[in-house]
Design a protein around this motif. Structure first.
Motif, PDB file in Angstrom:
ATOM      1  N   ALA A 198      38.560  39.615 -17.745  1.00 13.78           N
ATOM      2  CA  ALA A 198      37.827  38.544 -17.052  1.00 13.78           C
ATOM      3  C   ALA A 198      37.999  37.247 -17.853  1.00 13.78           C
ATOM      4  N   GLU A 199      36.981  36.388 -17.863  1.00 16.51           N
ATOM      5  CA  GLU A 199      37.097  35.124 -18.581  1.00 16.51           C
ATOM      6  C   GLU A 199      37.287  35.363 -20.087  1.00 16.51           C
ATOM      7  N   GLY A 200      37.983  34.451 -20.726  1.00 14.66           N
ATOM      8  CA  GLY A 200      38.063  34.511 -22.180  1.00 14.66           C
ATOM      9  C   GLY A 200      36.697  34.258 -22.790  1.00 14.66           C
ATOM     10  N   ILE A 201      36.067  33.149 -22.400  1.00 16.60           N
ATOM     11  CA  ILE A 201      34.700  32.819 -22.823  1.00 16.60           C
ATOM     12  C   ILE A 201      33.924  32.398 -21.588  1.00 16.60           C
ATOM     13  N   ALA A 202      32.786  33.038 -21.347  1.00 18.40           N
ATOM     14  CA  ALA A 202      31.944  32.694 -20.200  1.00 18.40           C
ATOM     15  C   ALA A 202      30.576  32.250 -20.701  1.00 18.40           C
ATOM     16  N   VAL A 203      30.060  31.152 -20.119  1.00 15.25           N
ATOM     17  CA  VAL A 203      28.777  30.577 -20.519  1.00 15.25           C
ATOM     18  C   VAL A 203      27.874  30.533 -19.289  1.00 15.25           C
ATOM     19  N   ALA A 204      26.644  31.076 -19.409  1.00 15.89           N
ATOM     20  CA  ALA A 204      25.765  31.161 -18.247  1.00 15.89           C
ATOM     21  C   ALA A 204      24.308  30.981 -18.650  1.00 15.89           C
ATOM     22  N   HIS A 205      23.449  30.793 -17.640  1.00 13.34           N
ATOM     23  CA  HIS A 205      21.984  30.797 -17.784  1.00 13.34           C
ATOM     24  C   HIS A 205      21.485  29.774 -18.814  1.00 13.34           C
ATOM     25  N   GLN A 206      21.810  28.511 -18.577  1.00 17.68           N
ATOM     26  CA  GLN A 206      21.267  27.398 -19.361  1.00 17.68           C
ATOM     27  C   GLN A 206      21.679  27.420 -20.841  1.00 17.68           C
ATOM     28  N   SER A 207      22.760  28.065 -21.151  1.00 14.57           N
ATOM     29  CA  SER A 207      23.210  28.125 -22.553  1.00 14.57           C
ATOM     30  C   SER A 207      23.951  26.852 -22.928  1.00 14.57           C
ATOM     31  N   ARG A 208      24.031  26.587 -24.247  1.00 17.39           N
ATOM     32  CA  ARG A 208      24.705  25.366 -24.711  1.00 17.39           C
ATOM     33  C   ARG A 208      25.466  25.644 -26.016  1.00 17.39           C
ATOM     34  N   PRO A 209      26.572  26.332 -25.918  1.00 21.55           N
ATOM     35  CA  PRO A 209      27.365  26.617 -27.117  1.00 21.55           C
ATOM     36  C   PRO A 209      28.209  25.422 -27.528  1.00 21.55           C
ATOM     37  N   VAL A 210      28.634  25.436 -28.784  1.00 22.15           N
ATOM     38  CA  VAL A 210      29.649  24.512 -29.260  1.00 22.15           C
ATOM     39  C   VAL A 210      30.911  25.332 -29.520  1.00 22.15           C
ATOM     40  N   LEU A 211      31.972  25.029 -28.784  1.00 19.02           N
ATOM     41  CA  LEU A 211      33.259  25.710 -28.945  1.00 19.02           C
ATOM     42  C   LEU A 211      34.208  24.726 -29.607  1.00 19.02           C
ATOM     43  N   ARG A 212      34.625  25.031 -30.837  1.00 11.51           N
ATOM     44  CA  ARG A 212      35.409  24.076 -31.602  1.00 11.51           C
ATOM     45  C   ARG A 212      36.692  24.748 -32.121  1.00 11.51           C
ATOM     46  N   ARG A 213      37.822  24.157 -31.751  1.00  8.45           N
ATOM     47  CA  ARG A 213      39.141  24.649 -32.182  1.00  8.45           C
ATOM     48  C   ARG A 213      39.296  26.146 -31.906  1.00  8.45           C
ATOM     49  N   VAL A 214      38.881  26.548 -30.719  1.00  7.31           N
ATOM     50  CA  VAL A 214      39.015  27.937 -30.288  1.00  7.31           C
ATOM     51  C   VAL A 214      40.314  28.066 -29.488  1.00  7.31           C
ATOM     52  N   LYS A 215      41.030  29.161 -29.708  1.00  8.89           N
ATOM     53  CA  LYS A 215      42.265  29.420 -28.974  1.00  8.89           C
ATOM     54  C   LYS A 215      42.033  30.586 -28.023  1.00  8.89           C
ATOM     55  N   VAL A 216      42.246  30.348 -26.721  1.00  7.97           N
ATOM     56  CA  VAL A 216      42.102  31.386 -25.704  1.00  7.97           C
ATOM     57  C   VAL A 216      43.442  31.526 -24.993  1.00  7.97           C
ATOM     58  N   HIS A 217      43.972  32.743 -24.943  1.00  4.94           N
ATOM     59  CA  HIS A 217      45.291  32.907 -24.317  1.00  4.94           C
ATOM     60  C   HIS A 217      45.434  34.308 -23.722  1.00  4.94           C
ATOM     61  N   ASP A 218      46.335  34.408 -22.760  1.00  4.37           N
ATOM     62  CA  ASP A 218      46.697  35.696 -22.148  1.00  4.37           C
ATOM     63  C   ASP A 218      45.471  36.424 -21.590  1.00  4.37           C
ATOM     64  N   THR A 219      44.707  35.721 -20.741  1.00  6.83           N
ATOM     65  CA  THR A 219      43.527  36.317 -20.110  1.00  6.83           C
ATOM     66  C   THR A 219      43.758  36.430 -18.611  1.00  6.83           C
ATOM     67  N   GLN A 220      43.189  37.473 -17.981  1.00 11.23           N
ATOM     68  CA  GLN A 220      43.306  37.609 -16.535  1.00 11.23           C
ATOM     69  C   GLN A 220      42.397  36.617 -15.817  1.00 11.23           C
ATOM     70  N   GLY A 221      41.261  36.303 -16.423  1.00  8.75           N
ATOM     71  CA  GLY A 221      40.370  35.310 -15.864  1.00  8.75           C
ATOM     72  C   GLY A 221      40.660  33.931 -16.431  1.00  8.75           C
ATOM     73  N   VAL A 222      39.813  32.948 -16.094  1.00 14.77           N
ATOM     74  CA  VAL A 222      39.994  31.607 -16.634  1.00 14.77           C
ATOM     75  C   VAL A 222      39.759  31.645 -18.144  1.00 14.77           C
ATOM     76  N   GLY A 223      40.235  30.619 -18.830  1.00 10.01           N
ATOM     77  CA  GLY A 223      40.093  30.601 -20.276  1.00 10.01           C
ATOM     78  C   GLY A 223      38.647  30.444 -20.714  1.00 10.01           C
ATOM     79  N   ILE A 224      37.993  29.355 -20.251  1.00  8.66           N
ATOM     80  CA  ILE A 224      36.598  29.076 -20.581  1.00  8.66           C
ATOM     81  C   ILE A 224      35.885  28.684 -19.297  1.00  8.66           C
TER      82      ILE A 224
END
Length: 539
Positions: A198-224
């Motif tokens: 699925a997604e590389g990184i999924a964010v839901a339900h009013q969350s607020r992460p900081v994603l910094r210099r993260v590499k997402v690759h070769d995923t079946q879902g969207v990256g972020i």
């Protein structure tokens, strides 16, 4: 008074036969050291303060795979787990309201996350491999850790949790790589997520992460993917070979997005940026000069090859010699990225292992384990920490360690252009390691010596830790810190930056205890300020 240490070594006079017996007798603050072997035991600890540690060089397995309950459940108190493999059908380790530290462990589970952390005010997971991690309502750090081959989500951060995830690898997940939901606020930095269903990184339900210099690759879902009402930041992240759109934002999702810096023809950090990161490290002038010299040689060789001139064979395998806490792992990571930037390595990923990752329990098992680890590292860096524990002179099952060395020598020759092998350890012990096989020393192009940090270096290191944690330190605390570092730097067990990290945690604890006695809610300045009194209490 030193902490009491209990030894578990079945059949050995004066030692305990089972871990459970040792835990029963261990006092608060006690250390249970465990000898080689597989222990079919499960444990439930309530309000205990204990350390479970593998004997140096030992392969220790807590095997609860025969039951459908967790191997280790801890609630209240404090638990430290070091150098131990835990196998479970369900959770390997479940911690609730515990001061938790997990270092150099392997946590496996057939069903559910291997590690579940709930309601922990402070936890640390370092240099560990886990089949899934869940963090709920907790604060802490997960760094240099691998989560792979998980049927569900790789790492789940939920219920307002705000951990820091740094230099982690999440790969091979049946669902999402990292799932952030229910008002969670993690900082996820310099991590790699790949091969998710699925997604590389999924964010839901009013969350607020900081994603910094993260590499997402070769995923079946969207990256972020950011769901409705979510915010936070996406800073200089790299998304390759994912479903479209690579970055998916719901109509009312409002994260700040900062594009990644790219060099021509590549999605990776450029050579100059990587060298700048190296220069930004505290101290290590000789190490930086050595790495720059290697980079210069490789670059010139590439230019010569492009011009049709002859180029000699160059080995990229290195020896990092020096005491713990001197930046060897960090420099090794940067070296792998530099080699990828130069086109020498195809992937530049980093695989850190120790004796227990290479050495098996019976003849033939070691060669299989070593070859498997080496294959996983192809295209990047294989970093073998405390490599001297593999040699016969280091004792503790030396023949199997020798089998690992002999296999490494062959693999390093057969795949010299596919992997950069870096072995690390104390300078004197590394001489024994090199003597373990006649062809071993010739496989390494250079030995780089990592000197101990000076007191001034350590002062700068802890100042960066404090600044990075949103703390301010009183000016009159600096002389106290400097005097403390000068004193401990002469100790034979001096841990360099590790001691600085330990002191920082102690100062934060002292501040917390001081603020709790105010009888009122501290203001923001008080929450940020570390005083000389706090430093004195910690030192």
């Amino acid at each position: 008074m030193s902490r009491r240490t209990l030894l578990v070594a079945p059949g050995q006079h004066g030692a305990y036969d089972t871990v459970g017996e040792a835990l029963r007798d261990a006092p608060d603050g006690g250390v249970v050291t465990i000898a080689d072997g597989s222990y079919a035991e499960t444990f439930e600890l309530t309000d205990r303060r204990l350390t479970l540690r593998a004997v140096d060089g030992a392969t220790v397995v807590l095997d609860g795979s025969g039951g459908d309950w967790p191997v280790l459940v801890a609630s209240g108190g404090a638990l430290t787990l070091q150098g131990i493999e835990v196998r479970a059908a369900s959770n390997a380790l479940r911690a609730d309201n515990v001061e938790l530290t997990v270092e150099r462990c392997v946590l496996g589970a057939d069903l559910g996350p291997a590690l579940a952390v709930r309601n922990c005010a402070r936890f640390t997971v370092a240099r560990t491999t886990a089949a899934g991690i869940v963090v709920e309502s907790s604060s802490g750090r997960i760094h240099d850790t691998t989560v792979e081959n998980v049927a569900g989500d790789g790492i789940v951060v939920a219920m307002g949790a705000d951990p820091e995830l740094r230099n982690c690898v999440v790969a091979g997940c049946g669902q999402r790589g990292i799932y952030v939901y229910q008002y969670a606020r993690p900082v996820i930095e310099a991590c790699e997520v790949s091969r998710t269903s699925a997604e590389g990184i999924a964010v839901a339900h009013q969350s607020r992460p900081v994603l910094r210099r993260v590499k997402v690759h070769d995923t079946q879902g969207v990256g972020i993917a950011f769901g409705p009402g979510c915010t936070g930041a996406v800073e200089e992240c790299q998304l390759d070979n994912t479903a479209e759109p690579a970055l998916s934002l719901a109509p009312d999702a409002t994260p700040t997005v900062v594009e990644a810096k790219k060099r021509a023809g590549s999605g990776d950090a450029g050579l100059d940026d990587l060298l700048a990161d190296l220069d930004a490290m505290v101290g290590l002038p000789a190490v930086k000069a050595e790495v720059r010299a290697l980079v210069d040689e490789i670059q010139v060789n590439e230019w010569r090859r492009g011009a049709g001139l002859s180029v000699g064979t160059v080995s990229h395998h290195l020896i990092f010699a020096g005491a713990p806490g001197t930046g060897k792992t960090t420099v090794a990571r940067t070296y792998g990225k530099l080699l990828k930037s130069l086109g020498v390595l195809s992937r530049g990923q980093f695989r850190e292992v120790s004796r227990r990752d290479l050495v098996g329990q019976y003849i033939g098992h070691t060669a299989e384990k070593t070859a498997s680890v080496f294959d996983e590292a192809r295209g990047g860096v294989l970093f073998i920490d405390e490599a001297y524990t593999l040699s016969r002179q280091a004792g503790s099952g030396g023949d199997f360690g020798q089998e690992a060395i002999d296999m490494l020598v062959k693999l390093m020759e057969d795949h010299r252009d596919e992997v950069a092998v870096i072995v690390a350890g104390y300078t004197s012990e590394m001489a024994d390691f090199l003597a373990a096989n006649p062809g071993l020393a010739s496989r390494f192009s250079k030995t780089i010596e990592f000197e101990n940090y000076t007191p001034d270096d350590l002062l700068e290191i802890i100042a960066r830790m404090m600044s990075g944690g949103d703390y301010l330190v009183d000016a009159d605390a600096s002389p106290i810190l400097l005097e403390f570092f000068a004193r401990i730097s002469t100790d034979p067990n001096f841990g360099n930056a590790r001691d600085a990290r330990r002191l920082f945690e102690g100062v934060r604890k002292a501040q917390s205890q001081r603020l709790r006695t105010l009888g009122r809610m501290p203001d923001v300045t008080e929450l940020r300020t570390l005083t000389a009194q706090d430093v004195l209490a910690a030192t």
